[in-house]
Design a protein around this motif. Sequence first.
Motif, PDB file in Angstrom:
ATOM      1  N   THR A   1      63.523  88.502  88.942  1.00 38.82           N
ATOM      2  CA  THR A   1      62.712  89.521  89.618  1.00 38.82           C
ATOM      3  C   THR A   1      63.391  90.881  89.672  1.00 38.82           C
ATOM      4  OG1 THR A   1      63.614  88.878  91.766  1.00 38.82           O
ATOM      5  CG2 THR A   1      61.599  87.779  91.049  1.00 38.82           C
ATOM      6  N   THR A   2      64.617  90.986  89.216  1.00 37.97           N
ATOM      7  CA  THR A   2      65.331  92.261  89.301  1.00 37.97           C
ATOM      8  C   THR A   2      65.517  92.924  87.947  1.00 37.97           C
ATOM      9  OG1 THR A   2      67.473  91.145  89.130  1.00 37.97           O
ATOM     10  CG2 THR A   2      66.584  91.501  91.336  1.00 37.97           C
ATOM     11  N   SER A   3      65.087  92.269  86.883  1.00 42.36           N
ATOM     12  CA  SER A   3      65.277  92.817  85.536  1.00 42.36           C
ATOM     13  C   SER A   3      64.072  92.480  84.687  1.00 42.36           C
ATOM     14  CB  SER A   3      66.542  92.239  84.898  1.00 42.36           C
ATOM     15  OG  SER A   3      66.617  92.597  83.542  1.00 42.36           O
ATOM     16  N   SER A   4      63.791  93.340  83.705  1.00 36.87           N
ATOM     17  CA  SER A   4      62.688  93.085  82.787  1.00 36.87           C
ATOM     18  C   SER A   4      63.128  92.250  81.593  1.00 36.87           C
ATOM     19  CB  SER A   4      62.094  94.408  82.291  1.00 36.87           C
ATOM     20  OG  SER A   4      63.076  95.157  81.602  1.00 36.87           O
ATOM     21  N   ALA A   5      64.407  91.905  81.538  1.00 35.41           N
ATOM     22  CA  ALA A   5      64.920  91.118  80.426  1.00 35.41           C
ATOM     23  C   ALA A   5      64.414  89.685  80.511  1.00 35.41           C
ATOM     24  CB  ALA A   5      66.451  91.137  80.424  1.00 35.41           C
ATOM     25  N   ILE A   6      64.056  89.115  79.363  1.00 37.96           N
ATOM     26  CA  ILE A   6      63.630  87.723  79.321  1.00 37.96           C
ATOM     27  C   ILE A   6      64.378  87.007  78.212  1.00 37.96           C
ATOM     28  CG2 ILE A   6      61.312  88.161  80.228  1.00 37.96           C
ATOM     29  CD1 ILE A   6      60.270  88.040  77.403  1.00 37.96           C
ATOM     30  N   SER A   7      64.512  85.707  78.357  1.00 40.24           N
ATOM     31  CA  SER A   7      65.148  84.896  77.330  1.00 40.24           C
ATOM     32  C   SER A   7      64.345  83.613  77.170  1.00 40.24           C
ATOM     33  CB  SER A   7      66.599  84.578  77.698  1.00 40.24           C
ATOM     34  OG  SER A   7      66.648  83.899  78.950  1.00 40.24           O
ATOM     35  N   TYR A   8      64.611  82.881  76.105  1.00 43.50           N
ATOM     36  CA  TYR A   8      63.849  81.684  75.794  1.00 43.50           C
ATOM     37  C   TYR A   8      64.780  80.487  75.630  1.00 43.50           C
ATOM     38  CZ  TYR A   8      60.571  85.364  74.526  1.00 43.50           C
ATOM     39  OH  TYR A   8      59.783  86.487  74.542  1.00 43.50           O
ATOM     40  N   LEU A   9      64.364  79.365  76.184  1.00 43.99           N
ATOM     41  CA  LEU A   9      65.063  78.103  75.974  1.00 43.99           C
ATOM     42  C   LEU A   9      64.191  77.276  75.045  1.00 43.99           C
ATOM     43  CD1 LEU A   9      66.118  77.279  79.660  1.00 43.99           C
ATOM     44  CD2 LEU A   9      67.490  78.408  77.902  1.00 43.99           C
ATOM     45  N   SER A  10      64.679  76.951  73.863  1.00 47.62           N
ATOM     46  CA  SER A  10      63.885  76.236  72.870  1.00 47.62           C
ATOM     47  C   SER A  10      64.162  74.733  72.923  1.00 47.62           C
ATOM     48  CB  SER A  10      64.186  76.759  71.459  1.00 47.62           C
ATOM     49  OG  SER A  10      63.671  78.049  71.284  1.00 47.62           O
ATOM     50  N   PHE A  11      63.103  73.954  72.833  1.00 51.52           N
ATOM     51  CA  PHE A  11      63.215  72.514  72.774  1.00 51.52           C
ATOM     52  C   PHE A  11      63.420  72.082  71.322  1.00 51.52           C
ATOM     53  CE2 PHE A  11      61.432  73.422  76.760  1.00 51.52           C
ATOM     54  CZ  PHE A  11      61.678  72.357  77.602  1.00 51.52           C
ATOM     55  N   THR A  12      63.850  70.847  71.131  1.00 50.53           N
ATOM     56  CA  THR A  12      64.165  70.384  69.781  1.00 50.53           C
ATOM     57  C   THR A  12      63.007  69.652  69.120  1.00 50.53           C
ATOM     58  OG1 THR A  12      65.097  68.346  70.710  1.00 50.53           O
ATOM     59  CG2 THR A  12      66.611  70.172  70.310  1.00 50.53           C
ATOM     60  N   THR A  13      61.948  69.320  69.854  1.00 49.27           N
ATOM     61  CA  THR A  13      60.843  68.566  69.273  1.00 49.27           C
ATOM     62  C   THR A  13      59.821  69.509  68.649  1.00 49.27           C
ATOM     63  OG1 THR A  13      59.782  68.544  71.445  1.00 49.27           O
ATOM     64  CG2 THR A  13      61.069  66.610  70.836  1.00 49.27           C
ATOM     65  N   PRO A  14      59.291  69.198  67.459  1.00 51.87           N
ATOM     66  CA  PRO A  14      58.302  70.072  66.817  1.00 51.87           C
ATOM     67  C   PRO A  14      56.977  70.054  67.564  1.00 51.87           C
ATOM     68  CG  PRO A  14      58.527  68.027  65.592  1.00 51.87           C
ATOM     69  CD  PRO A  14      59.598  68.010  66.653  1.00 51.87           C
ATOM     70  N   GLU A  15      56.324  71.224  67.636  1.00 55.58           N
ATOM     71  CA  GLU A  15      55.074  71.338  68.374  1.00 55.58           C
ATOM     72  C   GLU A  15      53.931  71.873  67.507  1.00 55.58           C
ATOM     73  OE1 GLU A  15      54.651  70.202  71.381  1.00 55.58           O
ATOM     74  OE2 GLU A  15      56.751  69.612  71.476  1.00 55.58           O
ATOM     75  N   LEU A  16      54.162  72.006  66.203  1.00 56.66           N
ATOM     76  CA  LEU A  16      53.125  72.556  65.331  1.00 56.66           C
ATOM     77  C   LEU A  16      51.873  71.691  65.311  1.00 56.66           C
ATOM     78  CD1 LEU A  16      55.280  73.769  62.302  1.00 56.66           C
ATOM     79  CD2 LEU A  16      54.151  75.184  64.020  1.00 56.66           C
ATOM     80  N   GLU A  17      52.032  70.381  65.569  1.00 59.27           N
ATOM     81  CA  GLU A  17      50.872  69.500  65.515  1.00 59.27           C
ATOM     82  C   GLU A  17      49.900  69.758  66.653  1.00 59.27           C
ATOM     83  OE1 GLU A  17      54.061  67.212  67.813  1.00 59.27           O
ATOM     84  OE2 GLU A  17      53.938  68.531  66.087  1.00 59.27           O
ATOM     85  N   ARG A  18      50.299  70.538  67.654  1.00 58.33           N
ATOM     86  CA  ARG A  18      49.395  70.830  68.762  1.00 58.33           C
ATOM     87  C   ARG A  18      48.426  71.958  68.434  1.00 58.33           C
ATOM     88  NH1 ARG A  18      52.554  70.171  74.531  1.00 58.33           N
ATOM     89  NH2 ARG A  18      53.616  68.225  74.063  1.00 58.33           N
ATOM     90  N   ARG A  19      48.652  72.679  67.354  1.00 57.49           N
ATOM     91  CA  ARG A  19      47.757  73.760  66.978  1.00 57.49           C
ATOM     92  C   ARG A  19      46.511  73.199  66.300  1.00 57.49           C
ATOM     93  NH1 ARG A  19      51.817  78.225  64.204  1.00 57.49           N
ATOM     94  NH2 ARG A  19      53.415  78.200  65.827  1.00 57.49           N
ATOM     95  N   ILE A  20      45.359  73.745  66.646  1.00 50.99           N
ATOM     96  CA  ILE A  20      44.105  73.343  66.013  1.00 50.99           C
ATOM     97  C   ILE A  20      43.969  74.099  64.703  1.00 50.99           C
ATOM     98  CG2 ILE A  20      41.598  73.322  66.231  1.00 50.99           C
ATOM     99  CD1 ILE A  20      41.958  73.183  69.248  1.00 50.99           C
ATOM    100  N   SER A  21      43.834  73.386  63.604  1.00 50.39           N
ATOM    101  CA  SER A  21      43.726  74.022  62.292  1.00 50.39           C
ATOM    102  C   SER A  21      42.301  74.063  61.770  1.00 50.39           C
ATOM    103  CB  SER A  21      44.615  73.292  61.275  1.00 50.39           C
ATOM    104  OG  SER A  21      44.220  71.931  61.156  1.00 50.39           O
ATOM    105  N   ALA A  22      41.405  73.198  62.289  1.00 50.84           N
ATOM    106  CA  ALA A  22      40.020  73.186  61.818  1.00 50.84           C
ATOM    107  C   ALA A  22      39.129  72.515  62.854  1.00 50.84           C
ATOM    108  CB  ALA A  22      39.903  72.471  60.482  1.00 50.84           C
TER     109      ALA A  22
END
Length: 231
Positions: A63-84
């Motif tokens: 709440t005191t800074s506009s800086a953000i960071s990301y924690l990445s997980f190791t499991t693939p998530e591309l299958e959650r995207r709807i392709s058709a």
Amino acid sequence: TIQTAVTSFCWNDYKINIYYYNGNSFIQGDNGYIDSNSFYSNRLLPYYDVNADGKCDLIQTNTTSSAISYLSFTTPELERRISAISNGYNHKHEITYNNLSDNNVYNPEFTNLSQHVISPYSSLPIVDQTVLKHNEEVLMTKKYYYKGLRIHNKGKGMLGFEEFVENNLTENKKTTSKFGFNTTYFNTYPTQQIVSTSSDSPISTTSFVNDVIALGGKRIFPYVSSQTTTD
């Protein structure tokens, strides 16, 4: 819906605790403390791919800074995207994606109306194009463009985009939708919708006047009080 969550890291036993915002306060999740060694491969946590590496992420900020960071997980998530998406009449919508890091589909500039709202620089995946087909014959193609992703860093999470453009190449029709937000309650609302040809020849413009009624406590009733359309 993106669910706001925070983490608490316990240095003594290397455990991570997850808290979720329920609209009033942060409450401890059912998962309780999670061993930090298995934290990044836990598929039960409702996180999302923010930096477009095909894995779930947790946005980390304060709440005191506009800086953000990301924690990445190791499991693939591309299958959650709807392709058709298909129906029973052999119509099929094919969906392709791009990332916010591509300036051809995303403009990071935004109007900063509050100190509690920031615009992240990330590679969040977004829909770039949809194609409607019938038995592989292309019936309609739409391209999409975005501007000014906004995040509320006090618990509301993502407030959406300041501007969204749908360009129907088949019908030669472009619709530009602009959005604002209330600086007290941080609810989002439409401010203007511009319809033009794909080459930006104007067709019509609709402007919206928005208001909100406070119902007591944290309850509000946002609404469009009037709209004006000019051709």
